[in-house]
Design a protein around this motif. Structure first.
Motif, mmCIF file in Angstrom:
data_model
loop_
_atom_site.group_PDB
_atom_site.id
_atom_site.type_symbol
_atom_site.label_atom_id
_atom_site.label_comp_id
_atom_site.label_asym_id
_atom_site.label_seq_id
_atom_site.Cartn_x
_atom_site.Cartn_y
_atom_site.Cartn_z
ATOM 1 N N THR A 24 3.750 10.332 6.420
ATOM 2 C CA THR A 24 4.751 10.276 5.371
ATOM 3 C C THR A 24 5.219 8.837 5.233
ATOM 4 O OG1 THR A 24 5.491 12.502 5.949
ATOM 5 C CG2 THR A 24 6.949 11.196 4.551
ATOM 6 N N ALA A 25 4.972 8.246 4.084
ATOM 7 C CA ALA A 25 5.438 6.886 3.811
ATOM 8 C C ALA A 25 6.945 6.911 3.617
ATOM 9 C CB ALA A 25 4.757 6.344 2.552
ATOM 10 N N PRO A 26 7.629 5.780 3.836
ATOM 11 C CA PRO A 26 9.072 5.747 3.604
ATOM 12 C C PRO A 26 9.393 6.198 2.174
ATOM 13 C CG PRO A 26 8.349 3.737 4.695
ATOM 14 C CD PRO A 26 7.115 4.491 4.304
ATOM 15 N N GLY A 27 10.179 7.245 2.049
ATOM 16 C CA GLY A 27 10.560 7.773 0.740
ATOM 17 C C GLY A 27 9.472 8.564 0.051
ATOM 18 N N SER A 64 -8.898 5.029 3.664
ATOM 19 C CA SER A 64 -9.153 5.900 2.515
ATOM 20 C C SER A 64 -8.174 7.076 2.450
ATOM 21 C CB SER A 64 -10.586 6.428 2.561
ATOM 22 O OG SER A 64 -10.796 7.235 3.714
ATOM 23 N N GLU A 65 -7.460 7.364 3.541
ATOM 24 C CA GLU A 65 -6.535 8.498 3.571
ATOM 25 C C GLU A 65 -5.074 8.095 3.401
ATOM 26 O OE1 GLU A 65 -8.270 12.088 6.090
ATOM 27 O OE2 GLU A 65 -7.619 10.415 7.349
ATOM 28 N N ALA A 66 -4.700 6.921 3.909
ATOM 29 C CA ALA A 66 -3.297 6.510 3.860
ATOM 30 C C ALA A 66 -3.198 5.000 3.962
ATOM 31 C CB ALA A 66 -2.517 7.151 5.007
ATOM 32 N N SER A 67 -2.098 4.473 3.466
ATOM 33 C CA SER A 67 -1.754 3.059 3.613
ATOM 34 C C SER A 67 -0.431 3.007 4.359
ATOM 35 C CB SER A 67 -1.628 2.375 2.257
ATOM 36 O OG SER A 67 -2.860 2.348 1.599
ATOM 37 N N GLY A 85 6.726 -2.110 13.377
ATOM 38 C CA GLY A 85 5.935 -3.300 13.064
ATOM 39 C C GLY A 85 5.036 -3.050 11.868
ATOM 40 N N GLN A 86 4.318 -4.079 11.478
ATOM 41 C CA GLN A 86 3.419 -3.982 10.332
ATOM 42 C C GLN A 86 2.057 -3.441 10.771
ATOM 43 O OE1 GLN A 86 4.205 -4.336 7.169
ATOM 44 N NE2 GLN A 86 6.285 -4.807 7.791
ATOM 45 N N PRO A 87 1.579 -2.372 10.151
ATOM 46 C CA PRO A 87 0.223 -1.894 10.436
ATOM 47 C C PRO A 87 -0.781 -2.998 10.097
ATOM 48 C CG PRO A 87 1.446 -0.263 9.201
ATOM 49 C CD PRO A 87 2.256 -1.522 9.180
ATOM 50 N N ARG A 88 -1.917 -2.969 10.763
ATOM 51 C CA ARG A 88 -2.929 -4.001 10.531
ATOM 52 C C ARG A 88 -4.317 -3.385 10.464
ATOM 53 N NH1 ARG A 88 -1.103 -3.477 15.428
ATOM 54 N NH2 ARG A 88 -2.511 -3.667 17.175
ATOM 55 N N ILE A 89 -5.185 -4.045 9.732
ATOM 56 C CA ILE A 89 -6.592 -3.654 9.673
ATOM 57 C C ILE A 89 -7.360 -4.669 10.493
ATOM 58 C CG2 ILE A 89 -8.624 -3.425 8.208
ATOM 59 C CD1 ILE A 89 -6.917 -2.255 6.055
#
Length: 104
Positions: A24-27, A64-67, A85-89
């Motif tokens: 669930t993304a914020p909001g 492909s499923e979520a950011s 923290g910030q997710p990273r690829i």
């Protein structure tokens, strides 16, 4: 590696070995995802001027499923974890998000 082949390998790995959960993304609204969850580890959390240790996990999810974003939540097997923290690829094909998350 060919990008299409890399995507097939990543998809097969997540479909075969991943754990079903939700992000669930914020909001936002929950979306179904498959994830990999590492074992718990201690990590420093920012709290004012101090940096207490908290129990965190590493969660990987297909791009492909979520950011994922800082403050979003994963629900995996009934355990809810907030992205810190910030997710990273980090993978060369840029197909997998890696997130540090803490239990809520």
């Amino acid at each position: 590696m060919d990008p299409e082949l890399a995507a097939l390998v990543v998809d097969a790995r997540f479909e075969e070995l991943g754990i079903v959960g939700a992000y669930t993304a914020p909001g936002g609204e929950p979306v179904s995802v498959r994830v990999f969850r590492s074992r718990d580890e201690d990590t420093a959390a920012g709290f004012g001027e101090s940096r207490p240790l908290v129990r965190a996990v590493t969660v990987q999810v297909r791009a492909s499923e979520a950011s994922p974003a800082k403050g979003g939540h994963f629900d995996i097997g009934g355990q809810v974890m907030r992205v810190e923290g910030q997710p990273r690829i980090e993978d060369p094909a840029r197909l997998i998000w890696t997130c540090q998350a803490v239990p809520v």
